[in-house]
Design a protein around this motif. Sequence first.
Motif, PDB file in Angstrom:
ATOM      1  N   PRO A 539      26.378  10.406 -32.714  1.00  0.00           N
ATOM      2  CA  PRO A 539      26.855  10.493 -31.338  1.00  0.00           C
ATOM      3  C   PRO A 539      26.381   9.341 -30.463  1.00  0.00           C
ATOM      4  O   PRO A 539      25.253   8.881 -30.583  1.00  0.00           O
ATOM      5  N   ASN A 540      27.269   8.907 -29.552  1.00  0.00           N
ATOM      6  CA  ASN A 540      26.948   7.949 -28.500  1.00  0.00           C
ATOM      7  C   ASN A 540      27.623   8.421 -27.224  1.00  0.00           C
ATOM      8  O   ASN A 540      28.719   9.002 -27.280  1.00  0.00           O
ATOM      9  N   VAL A 541      26.991   8.163 -26.082  1.00  0.00           N
ATOM     10  CA  VAL A 541      27.466   8.733 -24.815  1.00  0.00           C
ATOM     11  C   VAL A 541      27.473   7.671 -23.722  1.00  0.00           C
ATOM     12  O   VAL A 541      26.482   6.941 -23.535  1.00  0.00           O
ATOM     13  N   PHE A 542      28.587   7.605 -22.990  1.00  0.00           N
ATOM     14  CA  PHE A 542      28.678   6.858 -21.731  1.00  0.00           C
ATOM     15  C   PHE A 542      28.870   7.897 -20.630  1.00  0.00           C
ATOM     16  O   PHE A 542      29.879   8.616 -20.623  1.00  0.00           O
ATOM     17  N   LEU A 543      27.938   7.981 -19.710  1.00  0.00           N
ATOM     18  CA  LEU A 543      27.897   9.062 -18.728  1.00  0.00           C
ATOM     19  C   LEU A 543      27.834   8.522 -17.307  1.00  0.00           C
ATOM     20  O   LEU A 543      27.055   7.606 -17.014  1.00  0.00           O
ATOM     21  N   ASP A 544      28.655   9.110 -16.428  1.00  0.00           N
ATOM     22  CA  ASP A 544      28.498   8.910 -14.985  1.00  0.00           C
ATOM     23  C   ASP A 544      28.442   7.420 -14.641  1.00  0.00           C
ATOM     24  O   ASP A 544      27.527   6.966 -13.962  1.00  0.00           O
ATOM     25  N   SER A 545      29.439   6.672 -15.108  1.00  0.00           N
ATOM     26  CA  SER A 545      29.416   5.217 -14.965  1.00  0.00           C
ATOM     27  C   SER A 545      30.773   4.708 -14.495  1.00  0.00           C
ATOM     28  O   SER A 545      31.793   5.367 -14.667  1.00  0.00           O
ATOM     29  N   ARG A 546      30.753   3.484 -13.939  1.00  0.00           N
ATOM     30  CA  ARG A 546      31.937   2.947 -13.303  1.00  0.00           C
ATOM     31  C   ARG A 546      32.226   1.528 -13.790  1.00  0.00           C
ATOM     32  O   ARG A 546      31.309   0.713 -13.928  1.00  0.00           O
TER      33      ARG A 546
END
Length: 666
Positions: A539-546
């Motif tokens: 798993p890899n996560v990109f969270l709450d980003s713009r």
Amino acid sequence: MKVMAVAAVPLAALTAVVVAQAGTQEQAGTRAAAQAPVRYVKATVDLAAASSGSGSARYVLDDRRGTRWSANGTGQWLRLDLGTSQRVSLVKLAFHQGNTRRTRFDLQTSADGKTWRKVWSGRSSGTTLGPQTFDTTDVTARYVRYLGRDQVNAITEAEVHVPARAAKRLSLGADGRLVNVPYPNQDQIPDFSRAGYGGGGVALPTVPVRRTVTPPAGGKDAGAAIQSAIDAVSGLAPDAAGFRGAVLLKKGTYNISGQVLIRTGGVVLRGEGDGSKGTVLRATGTSDRTLIKVAGSGQRAETPGSRRPISGSYIPVGARSLNVSDASAFNVGDNVVVVRTPNQEWIDSIGMDACKTKGTAYDTSDVAGQTCLNTVAWTPASRTIHYERRVTAKSDNRISLDSPVVEAFQAKFGGGAVYAYGFPGRIAKVGVENLRAVSSYASNTDEKHAGYAVNMGNVEHAWVRNVTSLHFIQGTFFAGPGARYVTVQDSASLDHKSQITGGRRYPFSVNGASHVLVMRVYASTGRHDFVTGANTPGPNVFLDSRAEKSNSELGPHHRWATGSLFDNVVHNSTTGKKNIGTYNRADLGTGHGWSGAYQVFYNCLGDTHKLSSPPGARNWSIGCRGTTKKGTGEYDAFGGPVAPWSLYLQQLRDRLGTQALRNIGY
């Protein structure tokens, strides 16, 4: 006053929410027995704009109360663009000095950004630095505007909340925990909560300073002095937690013509701020290189004789346990690799074979760019993916794993195996924090200068926080093979300098690494802003980003990245038409093919959302929004956000409790 069940606050299943109305605060936790509660969830905001001010409007969207938008004078405004029309119900604002100062203002909404309707008027409480909830008149709108009525306007955070849509696969149960509905074949959306430093939910440490460096006089090259300090700390004995110490770079500018290298675990490189007046590392010269490289040595090595085939015809995605032919080679606590070993039948079945070659029985139709490749066909060896896991339990020949499998294993398509491994050269507990990296450049399209600010490989339990880069060819961060359990947070990648074409401007890139958490980051002028590469194992996560002013697509880039979560990610492109998603890129880039499988886009917002699922695999879009929707992937509740607000944070809370969320800043 609205009757509600709160799904928007990540920290807890709250029983009460403070709702400000007409300048007063009321408790909204009491529910009428006969009235079903409505869940409200924070809607991802496309863009923020303002009349003027000393701080950027985007700071109200970064979940960091240390940054703010501010402007003096009556009539100053802050506008939030939701990207699409939503039923606006609540607005939350956090004010700078909000615990001592009451601010008078109006809240307005608009469908077109031109004609405005006032939906709230009054003052803030003057009692808290945290977010205050203002219960507005429910109205369908795309834009929400704060209009100041006092001389001082200073907002640290702004949120718009709307009624949550219902998703088919994921929901909140009566106990406040996530309900994850499996498919008939037992596939289910995987648990991503072990991504990040310490395996998720662990606070980043503050490591004592052991060496201090000051900027050299006259702008002399500082690379040797910084490297000497790093090497000195690297030679110290680690403490009980595994840390040797931090190298502190005092405020000022450090010219570096080469590269700074961290090769030993337990070392932290720390500055005194990522602003223009903080610690500034300037990559000088004309060589394309990484400025700060964190790298262990060697590579993962399979333990001879430990490999055991996986038993069973089908291991569903999301499974935490599996059977092997003989589990005697493994013990609880062992580090193992679960490897998928595809065959040619699988490649033919997903249409990644050569158009000019007749393959197996699964090669039933060759249509260039759809069911075969005219460029470089995939091979079984090129798509063999290795997933690092740890054995948590064993019963007979069944082993349980700390993280689930993030793609399905099918015996008819080659199945897989489990083997033990060693990685003595991998280092651990390394951090880069609180600094600004700037690359020299000759022109806006110059490519003879620094590529990345930070590159991490062969390292675990590492982090990058509060790092801003400017003018690099690629951007701020790259995680390569051998990197795992890495957190990147509260960082930015700005104003890239390069040609705008293939292979450039990947501001936050995960390529061959796993268990990486990228959260609360910002990219501007990138191409593939939040991206994974070929065979990248989740798993890899990109969270709450713009990502703003993006010049290309956002999502997995090519060749079967698996198990990525894009959670509350915003993609705003220069043309207003670029894709966020995953699909068959076919012959692009000499055979990109299916860019990803078992990808989850959750409560995301973009221009064009393009999602398709490979044959026999799944890609999900849940609660996402966009002006255009394309592809045949599994869309669920498209058009508005769902509850809970964040999938990653909910999974983390369910596993470790609310303190784990506080540990990482939520």
